[in-house]
Design a protein around this motif. Structure first.
Motif, PDB file in Angstrom:
ATOM      1  N   SER A   1       0.828  -1.205   0.000  1.00 10.82           N
ATOM      2  CA  SER A   1       0.000   0.000   0.000  1.00 10.82           C
ATOM      3  C   SER A   1       0.863   1.256   0.000  1.00 10.82           C
ATOM      4  O   SER A   1       0.428   2.317  -0.460  1.00 10.82           O
ATOM      5  N   TYR A   2       2.099   1.150   0.495  1.00  9.98           N
ATOM      6  CA  TYR A   2       3.002   2.300   0.530  1.00  9.98           C
ATOM      7  C   TYR A   2       3.521   2.644  -0.869  1.00  9.98           C
ATOM      8  O   TYR A   2       3.997   3.747  -1.106  1.00  9.98           O
ATOM      9  N   LEU A   3       3.458   1.652  -1.774  1.00 10.26           N
ATOM     10  CA  LEU A   3       3.871   1.852  -3.161  1.00 10.26           C
ATOM     11  C   LEU A   3       2.659   1.909  -4.082  1.00 10.26           C
ATOM     12  O   LEU A   3       2.757   1.615  -5.269  1.00 10.26           O
TER      13      LEU A   3
ATOM     14  N   ILE B   1       6.944   9.212  -6.538  1.00  8.67           N
ATOM     15  CA  ILE B   1       7.914   8.448  -5.750  1.00  8.67           C
ATOM     16  C   ILE B   1       7.375   7.050  -5.458  1.00  8.67           C
ATOM     17  O   ILE B   1       8.063   6.039  -5.664  1.00  8.67           O
ATOM     18  N   ALA B   2       6.126   6.977  -4.990  1.00  8.82           N
ATOM     19  CA  ALA B   2       5.539   5.675  -4.673  1.00  8.82           C
ATOM     20  C   ALA B   2       5.457   4.779  -5.904  1.00  8.82           C
ATOM     21  O   ALA B   2       5.640   3.558  -5.820  1.00  8.82           O
ATOM     22  N   ASP B   3       5.221   5.383  -7.055  1.00  9.73           N
ATOM     23  CA  ASP B   3       5.087   4.611  -8.289  1.00  9.73           C
ATOM     24  C   ASP B   3       6.422   4.181  -8.874  1.00  9.73           C
ATOM     25  O   ASP B   3       6.486   3.195  -9.624  1.00  9.73           O
TER      26      ASP B   3
ATOM     27  N   GLY C   1       9.743  -3.534   2.521  1.00  6.91           N
ATOM     28  CA  GLY C   1       9.422  -2.423   3.417  1.00  6.91           C
ATOM     29  C   GLY C   1       9.574  -1.057   2.794  1.00  6.91           C
ATOM     30  O   GLY C   1       9.487  -0.042   3.500  1.00  6.91           O
ATOM     31  N   PHE C   2       9.779  -1.000   1.489  1.00  7.39           N
ATOM     32  CA  PHE C   2      10.038   0.287   0.846  1.00  7.39           C
ATOM     33  C   PHE C   2       8.948   1.303   1.183  1.00  7.39           C
ATOM     34  O   PHE C   2       7.761   1.049   1.009  1.00  7.39           O
TER      35      PHE C   2
ATOM     36  N   GLN D   1       4.611  -3.927  -6.312  1.00  8.76           N
ATOM     37  CA  GLN D   1       5.550  -4.827  -5.648  1.00  8.76           C
ATOM     38  C   GLN D   1       6.959  -4.448  -6.082  1.00  8.76           C
ATOM     39  O   GLN D   1       7.262  -4.432  -7.269  1.00  8.76           O
ATOM     40  N   SER D   2       7.821  -4.148  -5.123  1.00 10.64           N
ATOM     41  CA  SER D   2       9.193  -3.776  -5.473  1.00 10.64           C
ATOM     42  C   SER D   2       9.998  -5.017  -5.827  1.00 10.64           C
ATOM     43  O   SER D   2       9.686  -6.130  -5.404  1.00 10.64           O
TER      44      SER D   2
END
Length: 650
Positions: free
Chosen positions: A78-80, A551-553, A449-450, A84-85
């Motif tokens: 949800s932070y990104l 940034i999140a994207d 955890g990004f 998924q990084s």
């Protein structure tokens, strides 16, 4: 060379730290039998490794170069914004040193002091920093070494864009420094040094420096590649060997076929931040609750294994530059004539060739002013007061210029580009990695955890604005590639704007050239004052939100993973002590960046080498031997490979 079933010391993992330990131990005592086990292929005389300018190819998942393992977040974040990084981890002898960007930086003194571990303060480590370096740049301090195995230089050439960048950086108040890597300077710009030998033009990787050099002259260092260490073999709580498997399980659903090698004296885990905790957990070292769920016998209950994963985060923005600019775009785009010319240069004079550079020629470290802090929000200000305020040697952000577009050129319009990278050095966010099965071929649970701490958005947003102002003040600037910038409202004064070069030239008065952003011009020969040419872009709250969404994207790893087997007290979640011993075991050490209890503000190759040197000293002391220096001469002539350059053009 045959591989014995028993040796004195086994090193599991051939990344930078593992190569240092293996080479130092074997060279220190020719009678000591040392085995190094690496999951990837041998890097020896691999042209995809030793030619610095083709490093970009090693980061691609195209089936040609299988030099990295890719860890993807197990769950969308949800932070990104649901993304998924992906975190690549080197899968080749030499580890990241064989495929990385070759950017030389070093951590600040307070970074090491913050470890709060005996023998690990910066003053204790400076002799080891000097021992590993063959520093090939002029410098005015006493922190560098000149006789070590790792060559550091400015590479074969420095592009004019780098000088343009440094001038524009100075124009926004960031002073020039002749050495940002003196362990103390945290606000300045410089010509970025590189892990490239100026005499040969070759990449300076850890395997060539520490492993191949020993194996060429001694017979006590045994190398096993394409083999993955599955687990440590214990007798009680004493490590007595390892089990390894082929790196690929070629038979689907087949039983895992292990090979056992015993260690008379010690087992050293050096499989990196992502690999080492998995080996420990498969061996019975980790959280007892997790191990019992997986039916693994508990050797030592250490809940900290796999926790507190850290990285550095990067975003990149791309700008157009003048057609006269020297960039790597034609080469990276696949232009056959450009590739033929550039490879031919290497064959004639590699030390001066364009391939002997990574095209990352300049960069900065920066800290915010009091005024800038007021705009960075309460979350970051709380972190500033706790972490940065009283440690003036810690930079908040790094930035660098690439003379070319670091992107998929098949998706870019024609032209020449520069890329501005923004690197967050001390994220507050944390992640974790844990096995899901004793089977070494099954994927672990991974949460990078990004950006899961809101404090991390403000410094990246601030740095994006800084690099944008630098780009706009450069003489070579010709517009912003809007696809690689935040999606501002079209009516915003902050909206990214590309420039139509043909139309712009038609509109220019005679004798003028395209100069700076949004309709301002600069006449050649006139005094150039960037701050008078135009004002800084003003951003609204809506604009800041657009940057944060971008940034999140788009935020990515910098391949600087660390911290999953922390060196701190066991009661605080620690996994190893200050001598790198794994708590609750004997004859087992971890020597890689997983041992970092806090972050390090640097491109981490230098830190991995340093941890390896420290680990080698500790092990030699316990074995009653001494490290011998100089370790190995740095070669001053290219080693022929017998492989013509044309074979590399794909």
């Amino acid at each position: 060379m045959g591989h014995p079933e028993e040796v004195d010391v086994i090193i599991a993992g051939g990344g930078p730290a593992g190569c240092v330990v293996a080479g130092r131990l074997a060279y220190a005592d020719p009678n000591l039998k040392v085995m190094l086990i690496e999951g990837g292929a041998n890097n020896r005389d691999d042209p995809w490794v030793y030619r610095p300018g083709i490093y970009v190819k090693n980061m691609q998942r195209d089936g040609i170069n299988d030099k990295a393992t890719f860890y993807t977040d197990s769950q969308p974040s949800s932070y990104l914004r649901g993304r998924q990084s992906i975190v690549p981890c080197a899968n080749i002898l030499g580890g990241g040193s064989s495929i990385n960007f070759q950017m030389y930086t070093r951590a600040s003194a307070s970074d090491w002091d913050d470890f709060k571990a005996e023998g690990w303060k910066a003053k204790d480590l400076v002799p080891l920093m000097k021992r590993l370096e063959n520093y090939q740049k002029p410098v005015n301090n006493n922190t560098h070494g000149y006789d070590g195995p790792i060559a550091i230089s400015n590479g074969g050439q420095t592009t004019p864009l780098a000088q343009d960048f440094l001038r524009a950086t100075h124009a926004i108040g960031v002073p020039f420094s002749d050495d940002l890597q003196d362990l103390d300077t945290a606000h300045g710009s410089e010509l970025w040094a590189k892990y490239i030998n100026r005499h040969t033009g070759r990449r300076s990787d850890a395997a060539t420096a520490y492993v191949h050099s020993v194996m060429d002259t001694q017979s006590n260092l045994y190398l096993r590649t394409n083999a993955r260490v599955s687990r440590v073999i214990f007798e009680g709580t004493k490590a007595v060997g390892v089990a390894y498997v082929p790196s690929r399980n070629r038979a689907n659903n087949a039983a895992v076929q292990e090979t056992i090698v015993r260690a008379r004296k010690m087992v050293v885990l050096s499989s990196g931040t992502l690999g080492t905790p998995q080996i420990l957990e498969r061996s019975g070292v980790g959280s007892a609750d997790l191990l019992k769920q997986l039916d693994i016998k508990v050797i030592s209950n250490l809940p900290g294994v796999g926790e507190e994963y850290q990285d550095h985060y990067t975003t990149l923005s791309i700008y157009r530059v003048s057609n006269e600019s020297i960039t790597s775009d034609d080469f990276l785009r696949g232009d056959s004539e450009a590739q033929k010319e550039i490879f031919a240069e290497w064959e004639v004079s590699p030390e001066k060739a364009r391939l002997s550079s990574n095209a990352i020629d300049a960069g900065f470290k920066i800290r915010p002013t009091e005024e800038e802090l007021k705009e960075m929000g309460p979350e970051f200000n709380a972190l500033w007061d706790k972490y940065f305020k009283d440690k003036p040697d810690k930079p908040v952000m790094f930035g660098s210029i690439v003379s070319g577009a670091y992107a998929d050129h098949s998706l870019l319009p024609p032209g020449k580009y520069m890329t501005m990278f923004q690197y967050l050095e001390y994220p507050a966010s944390r992640g974790k990695i844990h096995i899901t099965s004793p089977n070494p071929y099954l994927e672990p649970f991974f949460d990078s955890g990004f950006m899961n701490d809101k404090a991390d958005f403000a410094p990246i947003r601030w740095s994006y604005k800084k690099t944008r102002e630098i780009a706009r003040r450069m003489d070579a600037f010709r517009g912003e590639l809007t696809s690689h910038h935040p999606h501002f409202h079209p009516a915003s004064s902050a909206a990214a704007r590309d420039i139509d070069i043909k139309t712009a030239k038609q509109l220019l008065p005679n004798g003028f050239t395209v100069g700076i952003h949004m309709g301002t011009w600069h006449k050649p020969g006139e005094p150039y004052d960037a701050n008078k040419v135009h004002d800084d872009i003003k951003y609204t709250a809506e604009d800041d939100e657009a940057i944060d969404n971008w940034i999140a994207d788009h935020v990515e790893t910098t391949w600087h993973s660390l911290g999953t087997c922390a060196m701190k007290p066991r009661a605080e979640g620690g996994v190893v002590d200050s001598r790198l011993n794994v708590y609750g075991t004997q004859n087992l050490k971890c020597v890689d960046l997983s041992i970092c209890p806090d972050n390090l503000g640097t491109n981490t190759y230098s830190s991995a080498l340093l941890v390896g040197e420290k680990g080698a000293d500790l092990i030699c002391e316990e074995l009653g031997i001494k490290v011998r220096t100089p370790h190995a001469p740095v070669p001053h002539a290219p080693i022929p490979t017998g492989r013509p350059a044309t074979q590399l053009v794909r």
